[in-house]
Design an enzyme around this catalytic site. Structure first.
Site, PDB file in Angstrom:
ATOM      1  N   ASP A  13       0.119   4.560   0.444  1.00 32.66           N
ATOM      2  CA  ASP A  13      -0.787   4.443   1.583  1.00 32.66           C
ATOM      3  C   ASP A  13      -1.633   5.708   1.665  1.00 32.66           C
ATOM      4  O   ASP A  13      -1.121   6.795   1.944  1.00 32.66           O
ATOM      5  CB  ASP A  13      -0.002   4.247   2.877  1.00 32.66           C
ATOM      6  CG  ASP A  13      -0.929   3.961   4.056  1.00 32.66           C
ATOM      7  OD1 ASP A  13      -0.848   2.853   4.613  1.00 32.66           O
ATOM      8  OD2 ASP A  13      -1.746   4.847   4.404  1.00 32.66           O
TER       9      ASP A  13
ATOM     10  N   ASP B 268      -1.551   7.633   5.041  1.00 34.08           N
ATOM     11  CA  ASP B 268      -0.275   8.328   5.238  1.00 34.08           C
ATOM     12  C   ASP B 268      -0.184   9.559   4.343  1.00 34.08           C
ATOM     13  O   ASP B 268       0.288  10.619   4.767  1.00 34.08           O
ATOM     14  CB  ASP B 268       0.907   7.394   4.923  1.00 34.08           C
ATOM     15  CG  ASP B 268       1.169   6.405   6.056  1.00 34.08           C
ATOM     16  OD1 ASP B 268       0.631   6.620   7.158  1.00 34.08           O
ATOM     17  OD2 ASP B 268       1.895   5.423   5.820  1.00 34.08           O
TER      18      ASP B 268
ATOM     19  N   ARG C  22      -5.787  -2.805   9.238  1.00 36.84           N
ATOM     20  CA  ARG C  22      -5.342  -3.994   8.535  1.00 36.84           C
ATOM     21  C   ARG C  22      -4.127  -4.575   9.229  1.00 36.84           C
ATOM     22  O   ARG C  22      -3.111  -3.905   9.380  1.00 36.84           O
ATOM     23  CB  ARG C  22      -4.995  -3.607   7.091  1.00 36.84           C
ATOM     24  CG  ARG C  22      -4.677  -4.795   6.228  1.00 36.84           C
ATOM     25  CD  ARG C  22      -4.694  -4.425   4.771  1.00 36.84           C
ATOM     26  NE  ARG C  22      -3.663  -3.482   4.374  1.00 36.84           N
ATOM     27  CZ  ARG C  22      -3.149  -3.410   3.160  1.00 36.84           C
ATOM     28  NH1 ARG C  22      -3.596  -4.226   2.229  1.00 36.84           N
ATOM     29  NH2 ARG C  22      -2.226  -2.529   2.868  1.00 36.84           N
TER      30      ARG C  22
ATOM     31  N   THR D  72      -1.336 -10.597   8.266  1.00 42.47           N
ATOM     32  CA  THR D  72      -2.384 -11.448   7.689  1.00 42.47           C
ATOM     33  C   THR D  72      -3.185 -10.700   6.628  1.00 42.47           C
ATOM     34  O   THR D  72      -3.908 -11.315   5.850  1.00 42.47           O
ATOM     35  CB  THR D  72      -3.365 -11.899   8.788  1.00 42.47           C
ATOM     36  OG1 THR D  72      -4.010 -10.723   9.316  1.00 42.47           O
ATOM     37  CG2 THR D  72      -2.662 -12.626   9.914  1.00 42.47           C
TER      38      THR D  72
HETATM   39  N1  URA Z   1      -4.457   0.790   1.407  1.00 45.00           N
HETATM   40  C1  URA Z   1      -3.767   1.874   0.962  1.00 45.00           C
HETATM   41  O1  URA Z   1      -3.752   2.921   1.590  1.00 45.00           O
HETATM   42  N2  URA Z   1      -3.102   1.750  -0.206  1.00 45.00           N
HETATM   43  C2  URA Z   1      -3.104   0.634  -0.947  1.00 45.00           C
HETATM   44  O2  URA Z   1      -2.492   0.608  -2.021  1.00 45.00           O
HETATM   45  C3  URA Z   1      -3.833  -0.470  -0.458  1.00 45.00           C
HETATM   46  C4  URA Z   1      -4.500  -0.365   0.721  1.00 45.00           C
END
Ligand code: URA
Length: 210
Positions: A201, A204, A105, A109
């Site tokens: 995330d 992560d 991602r 953007t």
């Molecule tokens: N991707 C993630 O890892 N966490 C989110 O909250 C949104 C997208």
């Protein structure tokens, strides 16, 4: 599967999800919970899996016993966080073929950028289950499904851990034929595109990166 969105509200799923959301939950525990929860979600998403029969011998007689036609199933991990869900599902269905779609991602953007695509052949004959823990904006999920349809897939389901209403709406608009199975429909997305309350995330948290 006829419903566009299925929220798996089983107590075990909800309990494990709450533990995963906790900011203090360490990486190793997070990963273990994800593996366990993905098996429970796999139970739901694999309803109506293609079946076949094998002749077996019980202690009493021969029978045509129902068995999974695992070769007719393709699991597609949307990298990199999809791998966390993939492991548990694959443990339950080891015969499934596996593919990978690499999308990241763009943080400005929020649009998906493709960097890898490798999927099993004859996708048109398979039930394709795409896995990605977080259905957030829906941009990368829609892009991944676009790619899978472009490769021939006709019967696709989407398995995630958390979904935001925005992502569900985007998927419904772009791919109304793709049922979504999730453990929770959360409140909303924040300005950075994170699911709220969410779990942060997912990549992560499962790989210990930051
Ligand atoms: N991707 C993630 O890892 N966490 C989110 O909250 C949104 C997208």
């Amino acid at each position: 599967m006829t419903k566009h969105l299925t929220v798996v509200d089983h107590p075990l799923v909800q309990h494990k999800l709450s533990l995963m959301r906790e900011v203090e939950t360490p990486t190793a525990v997070f990963r273990q919970l994800l593996r366990e929860i993905s098996m429970l979600l796999a139970y739901e998403v694999t309803r109506e899996l293609p079946m076949t029969t094998h002749e077996i011998q019980t202690p009493l007689e021969k029978m045509d016993a129902p068995t999974l036609d695992g070769r007719k199933l393709a699991l597609i991990s949307i990298l990199r966080a999809g791998n966390g869900l993939l492991d548990g599902v694959l443990e339950l269905i080891p015969l499934a073929r596996v593919g990978f779609v690499g999308l990241y991602r763009d943080e400005e953007t929020l649009q998906p950028v493709q960097y890898y695509f490798k999927v099993p052949g004859q996708l048109d004959e398979r039930l394709v289950i795409a896995v990605d823990p977080m259905l957030a904006t829906g941009n990368s999920s829609v892009a991944a499904i676009d790619l899978l349809k472009g490769a021939g897939a006709k019967n696709i389901r989407f398995l995630c851990l958390l979904a935001a209403p925005e992502g569900v709406a985007r998927m419904k608009e772009a791919h109304p034929d793709v049922p979504i199975v999730t453990a929770s429909l959360d409140s909303h997305l924040n300005d950075q595109g994170y699911i709220v309350p969410g779990l942060g995330d997912a990549g992560d948290r499962m790989f210990g990166t930051k």
